[in-house]
Write a protein that holds these residues in place. Sequence first.
Motif, PDB file in Angstrom:
ATOM      1  N   PRO A 400      11.036 -21.729  11.018  1.00  0.00           N
ATOM      2  CA  PRO A 400      10.171 -22.918  11.024  1.00  0.00           C
ATOM      3  C   PRO A 400      10.892 -24.124  10.433  1.00  0.00           C
ATOM      4  O   PRO A 400      11.214 -24.161   9.252  1.00  0.00           O
ATOM      5  CB  PRO A 400       8.981 -22.485  10.146  1.00  0.00           C
ATOM      6  CG  PRO A 400       9.537 -21.422   9.260  1.00  0.00           C
ATOM      7  CD  PRO A 400      10.610 -20.721  10.030  1.00  0.00           C
ATOM      8  N   GLU A 401      11.167 -25.096  11.259  1.00  0.00           N
ATOM      9  CA  GLU A 401      11.808 -26.326  10.824  1.00  0.00           C
ATOM     10  C   GLU A 401      11.314 -27.457  11.705  1.00  0.00           C
ATOM     11  O   GLU A 401      10.654 -27.233  12.725  1.00  0.00           O
ATOM     12  CB  GLU A 401      13.330 -26.208  10.908  1.00  0.00           C
ATOM     13  CG  GLU A 401      13.845 -25.825  12.287  1.00  0.00           C
ATOM     14  CD  GLU A 401      15.342 -25.576  12.290  1.00  0.00           C
ATOM     15  OE1 GLU A 401      15.910 -25.422  11.193  1.00  0.00           O
ATOM     16  OE2 GLU A 401      15.919 -25.550  13.392  1.00  0.00           O
ATOM     17  N   ASP A 402      11.638 -28.655  11.317  1.00  0.00           N
ATOM     18  CA  ASP A 402      11.121 -29.809  12.040  1.00  0.00           C
ATOM     19  C   ASP A 402      11.604 -29.832  13.490  1.00  0.00           C
ATOM     20  O   ASP A 402      10.866 -30.217  14.396  1.00  0.00           O
ATOM     21  CB  ASP A 402      11.563 -31.100  11.328  1.00  0.00           C
ATOM     22  CG  ASP A 402      10.944 -31.219   9.941  1.00  0.00           C
ATOM     23  OD1 ASP A 402       9.905 -30.567   9.721  1.00  0.00           O
ATOM     24  OD2 ASP A 402      11.513 -31.927   9.092  1.00  0.00           O
ATOM     25  N   GLY A 403      12.826 -29.405  13.738  1.00  0.00           N
ATOM     26  CA  GLY A 403      13.368 -29.474  15.086  1.00  0.00           C
ATOM     27  C   GLY A 403      12.789 -28.459  16.040  1.00  0.00           C
ATOM     28  O   GLY A 403      12.927 -28.610  17.266  1.00  0.00           O
ATOM     29  N   SER A 404      12.156 -27.400  15.528  1.00  0.00           N
ATOM     30  CA  SER A 404      11.624 -26.343  16.386  1.00  0.00           C
ATOM     31  C   SER A 404      10.107 -26.362  16.499  1.00  0.00           C
ATOM     32  O   SER A 404       9.536 -25.484  17.150  1.00  0.00           O
ATOM     33  CB  SER A 404      12.074 -24.974  15.858  1.00  0.00           C
ATOM     34  OG  SER A 404      11.618 -24.763  14.534  1.00  0.00           O
ATOM     35  N   ALA A 405       9.438 -27.324  15.888  1.00  0.00           N
ATOM     36  CA  ALA A 405       7.971 -27.364  15.908  1.00  0.00           C
ATOM     37  C   ALA A 405       7.451 -27.538  17.332  1.00  0.00           C
ATOM     38  O   ALA A 405       6.534 -26.825  17.764  1.00  0.00           O
ATOM     39  CB  ALA A 405       7.458 -28.482  15.001  1.00  0.00           C
ATOM     40  N   ASP A 406       8.019 -28.478  18.080  1.00  0.00           N
ATOM     41  CA  ASP A 406       7.575 -28.694  19.456  1.00  0.00           C
ATOM     42  C   ASP A 406       7.874 -27.482  20.336  1.00  0.00           C
ATOM     43  O   ASP A 406       7.084 -27.129  21.220  1.00  0.00           O
ATOM     44  CB  ASP A 406       8.256 -29.940  20.033  1.00  0.00           C
ATOM     45  CG  ASP A 406       7.815 -31.215  19.337  1.00  0.00           C
ATOM     46  OD1 ASP A 406       6.720 -31.198  18.729  1.00  0.00           O
ATOM     47  OD2 ASP A 406       8.569 -32.207  19.392  1.00  0.00           O
ATOM     48  N   ARG A 409       5.331 -24.790  19.642  1.00  0.00           N
ATOM     49  CA  ARG A 409       4.039 -25.151  20.228  1.00  0.00           C
ATOM     50  C   ARG A 409       4.039 -24.884  21.734  1.00  0.00           C
ATOM     51  O   ARG A 409       3.078 -24.314  22.286  1.00  0.00           O
ATOM     52  CB  ARG A 409       3.741 -26.620  19.952  1.00  0.00           C
ATOM     53  CG  ARG A 409       2.327 -27.045  20.374  1.00  0.00           C
ATOM     54  CD  ARG A 409       2.095 -28.519  20.080  1.00  0.00           C
ATOM     55  NE  ARG A 409       2.339 -28.830  18.679  1.00  0.00           N
ATOM     56  CZ  ARG A 409       3.390 -29.535  18.236  1.00  0.00           C
ATOM     57  NH1 ARG A 409       4.290 -29.995  19.103  1.00  0.00           N
ATOM     58  NH2 ARG A 409       3.544 -29.776  16.956  1.00  0.00           N
TER      59      ARG A 409
END
Length: 549
Positions: A400-406, A409
């Motif tokens: 879980p990191e900012d670059g993989s959030a999309d 989802r």
Amino acid sequence: MRASRQGEAWRVYGEKHRVVATHGSPSPTPPASATRSQNGASLRPLERFVCIPLVPAAQPINPVSFAFASGSTQVRFDGSSERMGIAQAAAPLRLHLGCSGAAPPRPTSLRVGVGFGSHARRKGGRRRNPPRAASSLHPSSNPRAHDHEPALKPPAPAPAVDVAGRDLNGAADHAPQQRRRAASDLEEEAWALLRESVVSYCGSPVGTIAACDPNDSSPLNYDQVFIRDFVPSGIAFLLKGEYDIVRNFILHTLQLQSWEKTMDCHSPGQGLMPASFKVRVVPLEGDEEGATEEVLDPDFGEAAIGRVAPVDSGLWWIILLRAYGKCSGDLSFHERIDVQTGIKLILKLCLADGFDMFPTLLVTDGSCMMDRRMGIHGHPLEIQSLFYSALLCAREMLTPEDGSADLIRALNNRLMALSFHIREYYWLDKRKLNEIYRYKTEEYSYDAVNKFNIYPDQIPPWLVEWIPPEGGYLIGNLQPAHMDFRFFSLGNLWSIVSSLATTRQSHAILDLVEAKWSDLVAEMPLKICYPALEDQEWKYITGSDPKNT
């Protein structure tokens, strides 16, 4: 063949009875979601491969015996019982393995909880009465005695044989030992052949070749390490505790993913995994003494027969990566930056937006295990089941990191849409077949029942009589105005393994395999596809390919 004869008496009483196992303590009651009997309750699919015979109640038994459905193995546990019932396979009991006769050509049953009729009858149709010799079955001592449940008189139990091959009276029984020795020799031979096929790169094992035939002077690309073909070998090594070869395979194929891939001035997506690779020995440039080095030569489809890109390679790679982490316990391995990048590249390639209206992957013919023309272009079931399984595995491994959030989802949204699409539109049983026969065509509305404009005339004549009343399966392909009604083994079985199929659908698929054993298995481990193409249909669909016969 004793177990085969005992199969006619096997049945399960469900929730009402339990064998008193070790020290007289009843077996734990399984949850309602984990079992199924004739009343329709559910059961985990893998448990259906165990059938339990009735325990004789005329006298106390020690040990209580029960046999697996194959008829080749009996499992017994220490305990005593005076009451009829069933043995819960998951109970923490002391097990002894023995053999009872040769295995029949097919399992007696693939279901736990299925009896052979509601009542056992003698000649003339009279119903047998339950045995009442044991005190626990007497009405005065057993409140369940008035339930009027059907009972079968079981045959005489097989001689009790422990692991050392001796019966409980001390007499030697050499047949089980001989069978165990033969099975051990066969396993050793299989491992010897598997180790002979191991390919090394720079002194480390990196995979196994697809086929090893010393008499074949022109192996073409069968002397290469295929991604999909190594997966069952890799799982065998993982279960053996040999993790290095799987780890090396994952890392080296990951390095090949970033190689430049071009065919006729066109490059595919960056996340494409190779179909196979080969270790080549090449001379060092500028070295006059004949020094050589080993290099990996990948094939992304630009040299493959038919020039087909391997869609399933990346999906198998993610599944094997997850299996490696679970078996080895090295869960930090998939947290490496290069591994995380490889997972994301594969997902971005699979989840890329396109023109398709369906959540399934659109692929060309020959892009998976059936890498020749088989008429599976479109949305073949095998690719969809692997896609679903790979998405589940990737969701567990993505950090879980900012670059993989999309990406996470989009992954979750695709999982929901894909599971609904497959379960709803790919499923076929008697009820769904009757619906298709009554389809109206050319429906233009948002509420259309025949959403894919399927014409009932395309239902093959063999299907109506072939599909059993209690069985069903996932069809091979679905496109506008086209349903491929062939049974594809890998797609259906992997749908069970990955839980893409519902519990009811999983049981129905196993019911179908059991009912059509001679068609789907016969003399082979399991047929890839049923039925086979014949005559003009074979010419049109395979392009007269002689290897597709």
